[in-house]
Write an enzyme that holds these catalytic residues in place. Structure first.
Site, short mmCIF file in Angstrom:
data_model
loop_
_atom_site.label_atom_id
_atom_site.label_comp_id
_atom_site.label_asym_id
_atom_site.label_seq_id
_atom_site.Cartn_x
_atom_site.Cartn_y
_atom_site.Cartn_z
N GLY A 92 0.84 -1.20 0.00
CA GLY A 92 0.00 0.00 0.00
C GLY A 92 0.86 1.24 0.00
N CYS A 123 5.34 -6.09 1.67
CA CYS A 123 5.72 -4.67 1.64
C CYS A 123 5.00 -3.91 2.77
CB CYS A 123 5.39 -4.10 0.27
SG CYS A 123 6.29 -2.60 -0.07
N TYR A 124 4.05 -3.06 2.47
CA TYR A 124 3.33 -2.37 3.55
C TYR A 124 2.72 -3.39 4.53
CZ TYR A 124 0.09 0.81 5.93
OH TYR A 124 -0.58 1.55 6.88
N HIS A 136 8.05 -7.67 -3.68
CA HIS A 136 6.77 -8.09 -4.26
C HIS A 136 6.88 -9.44 -4.97
CE1 HIS A 136 4.47 -4.43 -3.48
NE2 HIS A 136 5.64 -3.83 -3.55
N GLU A 191 4.45 -11.10 -6.11
CA GLU A 191 3.33 -11.29 -7.03
C GLU A 191 3.59 -10.77 -8.44
OE1 GLU A 191 3.58 -9.16 -4.60
OE2 GLU A 191 2.45 -7.31 -4.89
N ASP A 251 -18.10 -12.16 -21.51
CA ASP A 251 -18.76 -12.34 -20.22
C ASP A 251 -20.20 -12.83 -20.37
OD1 ASP A 251 -16.37 -11.28 -19.45
OD2 ASP A 251 -17.16 -9.29 -19.02
N LYS A 266 -11.26 -12.18 -15.20
CA LYS A 266 -11.48 -12.38 -16.64
C LYS A 266 -10.84 -13.67 -17.18
CE LYS A 266 -13.05 -10.30 -20.39
NZ LYS A 266 -14.27 -9.46 -20.48
#
Ligand code: XMP
Length: 528
Positions: A59, A86-87, A173, A175, A231, A384
């Site tokens: 964040g 991180c944060y 990070h 991710e 969708d 998605k």
């Protein structure tokens, strides 16, 4: 929060990072279900959620600031494994007696991580790995009970852990793609530390979603506005599997569709899937309302309003047809929609972080409010890429599942100014050439969108011995993750040349083709 309890589940507490949804997707790629919740969730709610693990996102704030978002510290005492990123790691340190300080030397970009012995987070990954950082604050003192799990040249506490309490923190990070082995770190957390099973699969999702839809709608009828986009197509296939003929799809031809679109949708859904499909050709109605209108917002508004009217009228007709056929009772109580998970996540805005302030402005709202439908949203848990997997699993063809996004107001936003039948004809022909050349060269599925735009600006050209004075086509081909930002694609010149010469030679009314080399922002993807 969803009521799904059958799966292992990881909760992600969102502290406003632009990567929060990426974390959720990475975990789901491990076939473990994950949910994003606001950072302010209480320990009691976390306990109720029955999660096997908790991730604290990054964040933009600083933990020691007065108005910084803070976790309910009782969460650390629940005995559920926690991974702070991180944060999120600074939250752990801040609340458990460590020290976080402002660092003059902001660490941004790649660095080398050295792993200490025996940390389960880095199990099987080796002693050194490339990682990606983005932080200014840093940990200067470990909280009691913690040890260093990895360090960098710049930071003695790049990863910390207290295995007894199952609390883990990463300053970098895992991710993002720039941490190549980050996937394995996340896998270690969810499998080794949280003991999650790999039970989030599209097969199990589809079965459960069908079950849930059946429970929700009972014997009632459901109507779905089918656009032919990914969708709504996946929702159609899913509902058809769940409730068969209780579902009717309405496909509205607004006169602003691409060439042969109505044929494709009717073939795939009506003929192949045998879904009840009501085709409404309202093109004349839309085009007459758009006559003489040049303002982009006005055009959108007219199209949106017309759509609601046409749709409403179509459901009334359906009801009348049912009654004429002797069917009794049930009206269309439910409206199905292809709402996705990113639309559902409660957003947190911290420090004006634009990742959360930008909202999709495109979804055609208004239908449920005006028509008193109850909503059926069977893919609201999915990202998605998961919707696409579900579509393939449900037997939808690749051409539908992997098609590029197409805006609701259709070609109207790709003809600058007034929409006329003549311009529509020109644009459809040019667009067909763009699409077929993109497909033939295998570029179609590698880009976010590729299409033609008609600029009703005449310029002089020469064709044979004749002077021409015709329109311009702009080609827009962009890459993007989510449509929020985009860049133009560096397409091979030969391909651009072929598209250009085919359009100029084959499409009557065009004598010039331009390539749009603007990025978003500051431009947008569509021209209107
Ligand atoms: P812009 O033009 O805002 O587009 O950069 C971002 C993405 O959204 C799509 N788009 C729309 N989709 N209804 C939709 O369903 C709309 O009115 C609409 N306008 C833009 C656009 O194609 C791109 O993918």
């Amino acid at each position: 929060m969803s009521t799904t309890t059958a799966h292992s589940k990881i909760l992600i507490l969102d502290f406003g990072s632009q990567y929060t949804q990426v974390i959720a997707r990475r975990i789901r790629e491990c076939q473990v279900y994950s949910e994003v919740v606001p950072f302010s969730i209480t320990a009691a709610r976390v306990a109720e959620a029955n999660a096997k693990g908790i991730v604290l996102s990054g964040g933009p704030a600083s933990v020691y600031e007065e108005r910084a978002p803070q976790i309910d510290p009782a969460i650390f005492a629940l005995g559920i494994p926690v991974l702070g990123i991180c944060y999120g790691m600074q939250q752990i340190a801040h609340h458990l007696g460590g020290k976080v300080e402002f660092s003059a030397r902001r660490e941004y970009g790649a660095s080398m991580l050295h792993v200490a012995d025996g940390s389960s987070l880095f199990h099987g990954i080796g002693e050194q790995l490339d990682i990606w950082n983005s932080h200014a604050d840093k940990l200067t003192e470990l909280p009691p009970g913690f040890r260093t799990a990895a360090y960098t040249e710049n930071s003695p506490f790049a990863a910390i852990e207290d295995p007894d309490r199952k609390l883990y923190g990463l300053q970098f990070h895992p991710e993002v793609a720039h941490t190549p082995r980050g996937r394995e770190i996340i896998q270690n957390f969810v499998y080794q530390i949280c003991h999650c099973g790999m039970d989030w699969t599209m097969g199990s999702f589809i079965d459960e979603a069908c079950e849930q839809v059946r429970r929700q709608v009972g014997e009632e009828k459901v109507v779905l506005g089918l656009s032919g986009g990914v969708d709504s197509s996946v929702v159609a296939a899913l509902l058809h599997k769940a409730i068969g003929d209780q579902l009717t799809c309405i496909f509205v031809n607004n006169g602003l569709l691409r060439a042969r679109e109505e044929e494709i949708v009717q073939r795939v859904f009506g003929e192949n899937f045998h879904i009840k499909l009501k085709y409404v050709d309202a093109s004349e109605r839309f085009l007459s309302k758009l006559k003489g209108v040049t303002d982009p917002e006005q055009k959108r508004k007219i199209i949106g309003n017309e759509f609601i009217d046409v749709f409403q009228h179509a459901t009334e007709e359906l009801l009348a047809e049912d009654q004429a056929n002797g069917a009794h009772g049930h009206s269309y109580r439910f409206l199905a929609q292809g709402t996705l998970y990113p639309d559902v996540i409660e957003s947190v805005a911290i420090g004006g972080n634009p990742a959360h302030v930008i909202k999709s402005h495109h979804n055609v709202g208004g239908l449920p409010e005006k028509m008193h439908f109850e909503l059926v949203e069977p893919v609201r848990q999915l990202f998605k890429d998961e919707v696409r997997q579900a579509g393939l699993q449900l037997g939808l063809p690749k051409e539908i599942v992997h098609r590029q996004p197409f805006p609701g107001p259709g070609l109207a936003v790709r003809i600058l100014g007034e929409v006329t039948p003549e311009y529509l004809h020109i644009l459809r022909e040019a667009d067909t050439i763009v699409t077929s050349e993109m497909e033939a060269s295998d570029w179609y599925y590698r880009v976010w969108q590729s299409f033609a735009v008609l600029l009703p600006i005449r310029s002089v050209g020469v064709m044979g011995d004749q002077r021409t004075y015709e329109n311009t086509i702009a080609i827009r081909i962009v890459e993007s993750q989510d449509g929020m930002t985009a860049d133009w694609v560096r397409l091979p010149y030969e391909l651009l040349a072929r598209i250009s010469s085919r359009i100029i030679n084959e499409v009557k009314g065009v004598n010039r083709v331009c390539y749009d080399i603007s990025s978003k922002p500051p431009s947008t993807i569509e021209w209107e």
